[in-house]
Motif scaffolding. Structure first.
Motif, PDB file in Angstrom:
ATOM      1  N   ILE A   5       0.795  -1.145   0.168  1.00 45.19           N
ATOM      2  CA  ILE A   5       0.012  -0.020   0.012  1.00 45.19           C
ATOM      3  C   ILE A   5       0.800   1.083   0.093  1.00 45.19           C
ATOM      4  O   ILE A   5       0.391   2.255  -0.086  1.00 45.19           O
ATOM      5  CB  ILE A   5      -1.036   0.006   1.160  1.00 45.19           C
ATOM      6  N   SER A   6       2.219   1.069   0.235  1.00 43.60           N
ATOM      7  CA  SER A   6       2.943   2.265  -0.045  1.00 43.60           C
ATOM      8  C   SER A   6       3.232   2.858  -1.105  1.00 43.60           C
ATOM      9  O   SER A   6       2.980   2.241  -2.402  1.00 43.60           O
ATOM     10  CB  SER A   6       4.392   1.955   0.431  1.00 43.60           C
ATOM     11  N   PRO A   7       2.937   4.174  -1.544  1.00 49.53           N
ATOM     12  CA  PRO A   7       3.182   4.932  -2.788  1.00 49.53           C
ATOM     13  C   PRO A   7       4.612   4.828  -3.223  1.00 49.53           C
ATOM     14  O   PRO A   7       5.389   4.960  -2.592  1.00 49.53           O
ATOM     15  CB  PRO A   7       2.722   6.385  -2.457  1.00 49.53           C
ATOM     16  N   ALA A 230      -0.021  10.439  -8.771  1.00 54.08           N
ATOM     17  CA  ALA A 230      -1.014  10.482  -7.708  1.00 54.08           C
ATOM     18  C   ALA A 230      -2.374  10.808  -8.522  1.00 54.08           C
ATOM     19  O   ALA A 230      -2.742  11.232  -9.448  1.00 54.08           O
ATOM     20  CB  ALA A 230      -0.579  11.581  -6.713  1.00 54.08           C
ATOM     21  N   PRO A 231      -3.397  10.177  -7.743  1.00 60.62           N
ATOM     22  CA  PRO A 231      -4.798  10.413  -8.145  1.00 60.62           C
ATOM     23  C   PRO A 231      -5.144  11.800  -8.050  1.00 60.62           C
ATOM     24  O   PRO A 231      -4.931  12.662  -7.398  1.00 60.62           O
ATOM     25  CB  PRO A 231      -5.871  10.037  -7.243  1.00 60.62           C
ATOM     26  N   SER A 232      -5.839  12.202  -9.442  1.00 64.53           N
ATOM     27  CA  SER A 232      -5.962  13.732  -9.612  1.00 64.53           C
ATOM     28  C   SER A 232      -7.442  14.004  -8.651  1.00 64.53           C
ATOM     29  O   SER A 232      -8.280  13.231  -8.275  1.00 64.53           O
ATOM     30  CB  SER A 232      -6.432  13.900 -11.081  1.00 64.53           C
ATOM     31  N   PRO A 233      -7.628  15.289  -8.435  1.00 67.37           N
ATOM     32  CA  PRO A 233      -8.856  15.850  -7.785  1.00 67.37           C
ATOM     33  C   PRO A 233     -10.073  15.010  -8.436  1.00 67.37           C
ATOM     34  O   PRO A 233     -10.886  14.935  -7.921  1.00 67.37           O
ATOM     35  CB  PRO A 233      -8.746  17.298  -7.675  1.00 67.37           C
ATOM     36  N   GLN A 240     -15.450   8.607  -5.581  1.00 66.63           N
ATOM     37  CA  GLN A 240     -16.457   8.793  -4.240  1.00 66.63           C
ATOM     38  C   GLN A 240     -17.927   8.851  -4.499  1.00 66.63           C
ATOM     39  O   GLN A 240     -18.799   8.427  -4.284  1.00 66.63           O
ATOM     40  CB  GLN A 240     -16.203  10.291  -3.598  1.00 66.63           C
ATOM     41  N   ARG A 241     -18.276   9.588  -6.037  1.00 72.08           N
ATOM     42  CA  ARG A 241     -19.615   9.742  -6.516  1.00 72.08           C
ATOM     43  C   ARG A 241     -20.084   8.131  -7.097  1.00 72.08           C
ATOM     44  O   ARG A 241     -21.036   7.772  -7.020  1.00 72.08           O
ATOM     45  CB  ARG A 241     -19.824  10.480  -7.674  1.00 72.08           C
ATOM     46  N   THR A 275      -8.258   3.870  -5.524  1.00 73.40           N
ATOM     47  CA  THR A 275      -7.812   4.975  -5.800  1.00 73.40           C
ATOM     48  C   THR A 275      -7.810   5.968  -4.692  1.00 73.40           C
ATOM     49  O   THR A 275      -6.718   6.618  -4.355  1.00 73.40           O
ATOM     50  CB  THR A 275      -8.878   5.709  -7.014  1.00 73.40           C
ATOM     51  N   LEU A 276      -8.861   5.800  -3.801  1.00 72.56           N
ATOM     52  CA  LEU A 276      -9.001   6.561  -2.559  1.00 72.56           C
ATOM     53  C   LEU A 276      -7.880   6.126  -1.632  1.00 72.56           C
ATOM     54  O   LEU A 276      -7.405   6.961  -0.748  1.00 72.56           O
ATOM     55  CB  LEU A 276     -10.431   6.478  -1.957  1.00 72.56           C
ATOM     56  N   ALA A 277      -7.640   4.809  -1.673  1.00 71.26           N
ATOM     57  CA  ALA A 277      -6.651   4.191  -0.622  1.00 71.26           C
ATOM     58  C   ALA A 277      -5.213   4.873  -0.964  1.00 71.26           C
ATOM     59  O   ALA A 277      -4.492   5.051  -0.186  1.00 71.26           O
ATOM     60  CB  ALA A 277      -6.637   2.604  -0.901  1.00 71.26           C
ATOM     61  N   LYS A 278      -5.019   4.718  -2.243  1.00 72.07           N
ATOM     62  CA  LYS A 278      -3.652   5.399  -2.597  1.00 72.07           C
ATOM     63  C   LYS A 278      -3.844   6.855  -2.353  1.00 72.07           C
ATOM     64  O   LYS A 278      -2.541   7.260  -1.680  1.00 72.07           O
ATOM     65  CB  LYS A 278      -3.670   5.192  -4.302  1.00 72.07           C
ATOM     66  N   ALA A 279      -4.538   7.717  -2.358  1.00 77.55           N
ATOM     67  CA  ALA A 279      -4.692   9.149  -1.749  1.00 77.55           C
ATOM     68  C   ALA A 279      -4.235   9.280  -0.558  1.00 77.55           C
ATOM     69  O   ALA A 279      -3.593   9.835  -0.013  1.00 77.55           O
ATOM     70  CB  ALA A 279      -5.890   9.605  -2.153  1.00 77.55           C
TER      71      ALA A 279
END
Length: 288
Positions: A5-7, A230-233, A240-241, A275-279
């Protein structure tokens, strides 16, 4: 933070013979560091570099940055001595160059087994020879394996390739083998370290292929790699949606949802949660 899980957006090579460069690495916003005893260290500096590296690792101060030591190839006069010398530092991982087959990794793993201090040390393989690329799937299953690093300079030399496009099959084949066996896979270096646009283009391509990040040769490349891998905004907002819409659909007894006119199934939710976990992992690293 575990390896899985480390980036690994940015993985910086640092010569193990240069104390100042290693000291500076403690302050850089890099995800991982490769302390290099191989190409970056001249033959007459190998012994001193080992001692310098052991002292540096013992001192610590690298925070949550992952620490990898690239030793010399095991068929050189320095490889075995590298392992013995760095054992007291208990490195998190060892990167072995010129891997041609699983037997090369098995040999290294047996050497690590002989040192109690290296019981928890993991192995990364440089994928940089034609034979190594062809054997990627079996290399990925070797003992202690955690990741691949693409050695595109050496690979280009051996292939006689003049462009990155000529190596696309090798890049994708290595990535395919890594993903089949749950390994991290990091793209090769971009040599023109002052060419920000060229680096960005190669990072975008590597990200879109599926690589976890980029190996770097200069601190000036870190920001570009960190940003692109990195995941973009927008990606985070969409993830999330998607999750919210899918959970609402499940509550209604439905197996799919629709977001922005597109079908969202469970496989999309797996990606969204990753994606959220990476962020979150990136935020944790940057806060450390």
């Amino acid at each position: 933070m575990s390896d899985t899980i480390s980036p690994y957006r940015s993985v910086l090579y640092v010569p193990a013979s240069r104390t100042r460069a290693m000291d500076k690495a403690r302050t850089l916003p890099v995800d991982a560091i490769i302390f290099d005893l191989e190409d970056a260290v001249a033959p007459n500096e190998k012994e001193d570099a080992r001692a310098t590296l052991v002292a540096t690792l013992a001192e610590g101060g690298f925070g949550a940055r992952r620490q990898i030591v690239r030793i010399n190839a095991l068929d050189t006069e320095w490889g075995a001595d590298d392992i013995t010398a760095i054992a007291p530092a208990r490195p998190q991982a060892i990167l072995v160059p010129k891997v041609n087959s699983a037997a090369d990794v098995e040999r290294l793993a047996a050497m690590l087994d002989a040192h109690e201090a290296l019981a928890d040390t993991r192995i990364w393989a440089m994928m940089e020879t034609p034979l190594g690329i062809l054997n990627a799937a079996t290399i990925a299953t070797a003992p202690r394996m955690v990741g691949f690093v693409l050695g595109t300079n050496d690979l280009a030399k051996d292939l006689g390739a003049r462009t990155r496009d000529a190596m696309i099959h090798a890049l994708q084949h290595s990535l395919l083998a890594a993903r089949a066996h749950g390994l991290i896979c990091v793209d090769g270096v971009y040599n023109a370290f002052r060419d920000v646009d060229g680096l960005a283009a190669e990072c975008i391509q590597g990200r879109d292929f599926g690589f976890d990040g980029k190996t770097l040769i200069h601190p000036g490349q870190i920001a570009t790699a960190n940003d692109i891998f990195a995941p973009s905004p927008d990606e985070l907002e969409l993830a999330q949606r998607q999750i919210a819409a899918f959970e609402e659909a499940e509550a209604r007894g439905e197996g799919v949802a629709v977001v922005d006119g597109k079908i969202v199934e469970n496989l999309h939710i797996v990606t969204a949660r990753a994606t959220l976990a990476k962020a979150r992992a990136i935020a944790e690293l940057e806060a450390a």
